[in-house]
Design an enzyme around this catalytic site. Structure first.
Site, PDB file in Angstrom:
ATOM      1  N   SER A 242      -0.816  -0.317   1.526  1.00 46.98           N
ATOM      2  CA  SER A 242       0.202  -0.550   0.515  1.00 46.98           C
ATOM      3  C   SER A 242      -0.225  -1.743  -0.319  1.00 46.98           C
ATOM      4  O   SER A 242      -1.267  -2.338  -0.072  1.00 46.98           O
ATOM      5  CB  SER A 242       1.548  -0.838   1.171  1.00 46.98           C
ATOM      6  OG  SER A 242       1.495  -2.101   1.808  1.00 46.98           O
ATOM      7  N   LYS A 243       0.614  -2.058  -1.267  1.00 48.64           N
ATOM      8  CA  LYS A 243       0.285  -3.163  -2.164  1.00 48.64           C
ATOM      9  C   LYS A 243      -0.044  -4.444  -1.398  1.00 48.64           C
ATOM     10  O   LYS A 243      -0.880  -5.224  -1.802  1.00 48.64           O
ATOM     11  CB  LYS A 243       1.471  -3.443  -3.108  1.00 48.64           C
ATOM     12  CG  LYS A 243       1.469  -2.639  -4.381  1.00 48.64           C
ATOM     13  CD  LYS A 243       1.836  -1.171  -4.140  1.00 48.64           C
ATOM     14  CE  LYS A 243       3.251  -1.023  -3.607  1.00 48.64           C
ATOM     15  NZ  LYS A 243       3.506   0.352  -3.117  1.00 48.64           N
ATOM     16  N   ARG A 244       0.637  -4.623  -0.280  1.00 48.62           N
ATOM     17  CA  ARG A 244       0.435  -5.847   0.491  1.00 48.62           C
ATOM     18  C   ARG A 244      -1.025  -6.061   0.898  1.00 48.62           C
ATOM     19  O   ARG A 244      -1.472  -7.174   1.088  1.00 48.62           O
ATOM     20  CB  ARG A 244       1.295  -5.817   1.762  1.00 48.62           C
ATOM     21  CG  ARG A 244       2.778  -5.983   1.524  1.00 48.62           C
ATOM     22  CD  ARG A 244       3.532  -5.992   2.833  1.00 48.62           C
ATOM     23  NE  ARG A 244       3.413  -4.735   3.558  1.00 48.62           N
ATOM     24  CZ  ARG A 244       2.746  -4.608   4.687  1.00 48.62           C
ATOM     25  NH1 ARG A 244       2.140  -5.628   5.219  1.00 48.62           N
ATOM     26  NH2 ARG A 244       2.679  -3.429   5.289  1.00 48.62           N
ATOM     27  N   HIS A 245      -1.721  -4.963   1.079  1.00 46.30           N
ATOM     28  CA  HIS A 245      -3.085  -5.093   1.571  1.00 46.30           C
ATOM     29  C   HIS A 245      -4.087  -5.502   0.509  1.00 46.30           C
ATOM     30  O   HIS A 245      -5.190  -5.908   0.808  1.00 46.30           O
ATOM     31  CB  HIS A 245      -3.536  -3.779   2.207  1.00 46.30           C
ATOM     32  CG  HIS A 245      -2.728  -3.406   3.400  1.00 46.30           C
ATOM     33  ND1 HIS A 245      -1.663  -2.558   3.330  1.00 46.30           N
ATOM     34  CD2 HIS A 245      -2.811  -3.812   4.681  1.00 46.30           C
ATOM     35  CE1 HIS A 245      -1.122  -2.442   4.534  1.00 46.30           C
ATOM     36  NE2 HIS A 245      -1.797  -3.190   5.361  1.00 46.30           N
ATOM     37  N   GLY A 246      -3.688  -5.370  -0.736  1.00 44.87           N
ATOM     38  CA  GLY A 246      -4.605  -5.717  -1.800  1.00 44.87           C
ATOM     39  C   GLY A 246      -5.795  -4.785  -1.775  1.00 44.87           C
ATOM     40  O   GLY A 246      -5.923  -3.946  -0.885  1.00 44.87           O
TER      41      GLY A 246
END
Length: 470
Positions: A242-246
Site C-alpha cells: 500500500s501507499k505506506r510501503h512507498g
RNA sequence: GCUCCCUUCGUCUAUCGGUCAGGACGCCAGAUUUUCAAUCUGGAAAGACGGGUUCGAUUCCCGUAGGGAGUACCA
C-alpha cells in the site's frame, strides 16, 4: 506440451502507474512467451470509463518500456471492443446461458443486507433468472450470466493445481451493465479468446475469477486457456502493498537508481526460482522460466537483496548501456541531463567507477573525480585527511611521480617505494592523495584514478593542494 | 459471515517420503586493505501448531491458528 503457439498478455487497467506487482506479472508473461517463441500482447482494460485515463496508460507503457518488456502489435483498448462484447452477451442470451435482470440497485442492496444479517452468503439471486420474458418491464436491465446451481466448477491451474467451487457459491455475475457496456468479467474472456491467448498468467487475486470466467467460456463453448495464478507481492512488513510501503511504482525504482536488468533479475526471483540460481541474465531467465518453478506463497520486497543483485548487474553491464540508464535516471529524478563533455568523461571513467556500485548514483559519486574539474575543493571528510604534514608528503610524492609510468602497476610500485623510503604506511599517503585527486573521501582506488587521469592532470591536482596548503 | 488460496532460517528460496533440511541476501567473527565498497574464510539462523497414514514425514491426508483474496452495474 501442446503444439499450439504460446500467446500471453498483460492486461492492466489504466487507473494509475505500473506498480511493482503488475510489473512482475507482466514480466512473467513476457518471459513465458519470449522463452517459447510466442507472442506477448498488451491489453488496456479501460472499460471503467470513470477511472481510466490516458495518462495512466502512458505511465504503464513507460514502465514496461523501461523494464525492456516489448509487446507484439499495438496495445488493445478493451473499451473499443465494446460492441463485440455486447454481441457475445447477445449470443449468450440467445443460447440461454444468460438472462436479462431488471432488479434495481436498491433491491439488490436490500437482498444482500438481509442475507448478511441471516449469516447467508451474500450472493444476489435475481428473481428474473427464470422469469417469463413476456413479463419483462420496459425498464433498463443488466445481462447476467446464468451460473450453474448444481455440481462443481473446476479450474485447473498450473500453480494451484485443481481448484473447485461448489455450484451456487459463484453468483450470476453481470455481463452487460444497464448502459449496455461490458463488465470486466465478460470483456476479459471475450478478448482473451479473440486474441488467441493460450496462457493467462496473472495475480492470485484473480483465482476466483478463473472459476467465474470459466463459466463464460463454457457458455460460449470456447476452449479454456491455461491458467496460472501467481502469488502476490507484499511489503517488507508482510502486509499487502500500500501507499505506506512507498516505492510502489516501478518507476520509483528507477528514481532510486536501480537498473532495469537488476529489476528483472530481482523480480524474477520473487515467487519464482530455478534451483539455487540467484544471479542471472534475462536471457537465462527466458530459457529457464516455467510454471513448476513458481511458488505458492506471497513474497516480500527486500531492498538489501535488491542492492546485492544490483552489484552483480552493474558490474556486468556494458558502458554504453549504463550511460543510457544514467540518462533515464536523471530524467526520472528531474535532474538536468549531462552535457556532452561530462558525459564523455563519465563514460570513460565507467570501468573504474562502476566497481562496487549497486545503484546508478553510486556510479556518479565514484566518477566525480573524473567528471569534476580543477581545482577540487575537498569536502568535509576529505579535508580531514589534509594537513601541513600530509601536504608536505604529497609534495614530495609529486617529485617521485615525475618519472613514473602512469599505469596502475607502476604507480603502485612507485608509491609503495616512496612510502617505504619515508617509513610510513601506504594509507597515510593514499588517503590524503585520494582527497586531493577527488575532493572526496569516497572514490575509486588512488592508482586507478591516477592512471585514468594521466600524469599531467594528476600532478596538477597535487600541485593545487600543495599551493593551497602553504 | 460465506467461498477460495497460502504457511521451510529475519528475507527470497531448494527439497518433489529416507538429506547433518541446501543456497542467496542480511547479520556476527576473522582475513585482506589506499576510503566507501568489493573480495575471501568461518559462524549463528527454519519446516506455524495438533492429529493421523507410513518402517519412515518438511514432503501425503484432516483439523486448528495465522495471513491473503473474493464476495460490485471496479478491474
Amino acid at each position: 506440451m501442446s503444439d499450439t503457439p504460446v500467446v500471453t498478455r498483460f492486461a492492466p487497467s489504466p487507473t494509475g502507474f505500473l506498480h511493482i506487482g503488475g510489473a512482475r506479472t507482466a514480466f512473467f508473461n513476457w518471459l513465458y512467451a519470449r522463452g517459447r517463441g510466442g507472442r506477448f500482447m498488451l491489453r488496456i482494460e479501460d472499460t471503467d470509463r470513470a477511472r481510466s485515463t490516458p495518462e495512466a496508460t502512458d505511465a504503464i507503457l513507460d514502465g514496461l518500456a523501461w523494464l525492456g518488456l516489448d509487446w507484439d502489435g499495438e496495445p488493445i483498448s478493451q473499451f473499443e471492443r465494446a460492441s463485440r462484447h455486447a454481441e457475445v452477451a447477445k449470443t449468450m442470451l440467445e443460447n440461454g446461458t444468460a438472462y436479462r435482470c431488471y432488479s434495481t440497485p436498491e433491491e439488490i442492496e436490500t437482498f444482500r443486507e438481509t442475507a448478511r444479517r441471516e449469516g447467508q452468503a451474500a450472493l444476489f439471486q435475481s428473481p428474473w433468472r427464470d422469469a417469463n420474458p413476456a413479463t419483462a418491464p420496459d425498464a433498463p436491465c443488466v445481462v447476467r450470466l446464468k451460473a450453474p446451481q448444481t455440481g462443481v466448477i473446476r479450474v485447473n491451474d498450473k500453480i494451484r493445481k485443481k481448484v473447485e467451487w461448489r455450484a451456487g457459491t459463484l453468483d450470476d455475475l453481470v455481463l452487460l451493465r444497464s448502459d449496455g457496456t461490458p463488465t470486466y468479467m465478460l470483456a476479459a474472456v471475450v478478448d482473451d479468446h479473440d486474441m488467441g491467448v493460450s496462457h493467462v498468467i496473472r495475480g492470485d487475486d484473480h483465482l476466483i475469477n478463473a472459476g467465474r470466467q470459466s463459466l463464460i467460456y463454457r457458455a460460449m463453448d470456447w476452449a479454456l486457456p491455461v491458467f496460472a495464478h501467481i502469488p502476490l507481492i507484499h511489503g517488507e512488513d508482510g502486509k499487502k502493498l500500500s501507499k505506506r510501503h512507498g516505492a510502489l511504482g516501478i518507476m520509483d525504482y528507477l528514481a532510486m537508481g536501480y537498473t532495469a536488468a537488476t529489476m528483472r533479475n530481482y523480480l524474477a526471483r520473487l515467487g519464482w526460482s530455478h534451483g539455487n540460481d540467484e544471479l542471472f541474465t534475462t536471457e537465462q531467465a527466458k530459457d529457464w522460466f516455467d510454471f513448476p518453478g513458481i511458488g505458492k506463497a506471497p513474497a516480500r520486497l527486500d531492498f538489501k537483496k535488491l542492492d546485492n543483485v544490483g552489484l552483480f548487474h552493474i558490474a556486468r553491464s556494458d558502458d554504453a548501456e549504463l550511460m543510457e540508464e544514467i540518462a533515464a535516471y536523471l530524467v526520472q529524478i528531474k535532474e538536468p541531463a549531462l552535457d556532452a563533455e561530462t558525459a564523455a568523461k563519465l563514460q570513460a571513467a565507467l570501468p573504474i567507477a562502476k566497481n562496487g556500485a549497486r545503484k546508478l548514483p553510486d556510479i556518479l559519486e565514484k566518477a566525480y573525480f573524473a567528471t569534476g574539474t580543477r581545482p577540487f575543493e575537498a569536502d568535509e571528510k576529505a579535508a580531514e585527511k589534509l594537513n601541513s604534514v600530509s601536504v608536505r608528503v604529497l609534495n614530495e610524492l609529486t617529485a617521485a611521480l615525475q618519472h613514473a609510468n602512469f599505469n596502475k602497476e607502476d604507480l603502485e610500485a612507485v608509491v609503495a617505494d616512496f612510502a617505504a623510503q619515508k617509513g610510513i604506511k601506504l594509507g597515510q599517503i593514499a588517503q590524503p592523495l585520494r582527497a586531493v585527486l577527488s575532493g572526496r573521501s569516497v572514490a575509486p582506488s588512488v592508482f586507478d584514478m591516477m592512471a585514468h587521469l594521466g600524469q599531467e592532470e594528476s600532478i596538477a591536482r597535487l600541485n593545487d593542494a600543495v599551493t593551497r596548503g602553504r
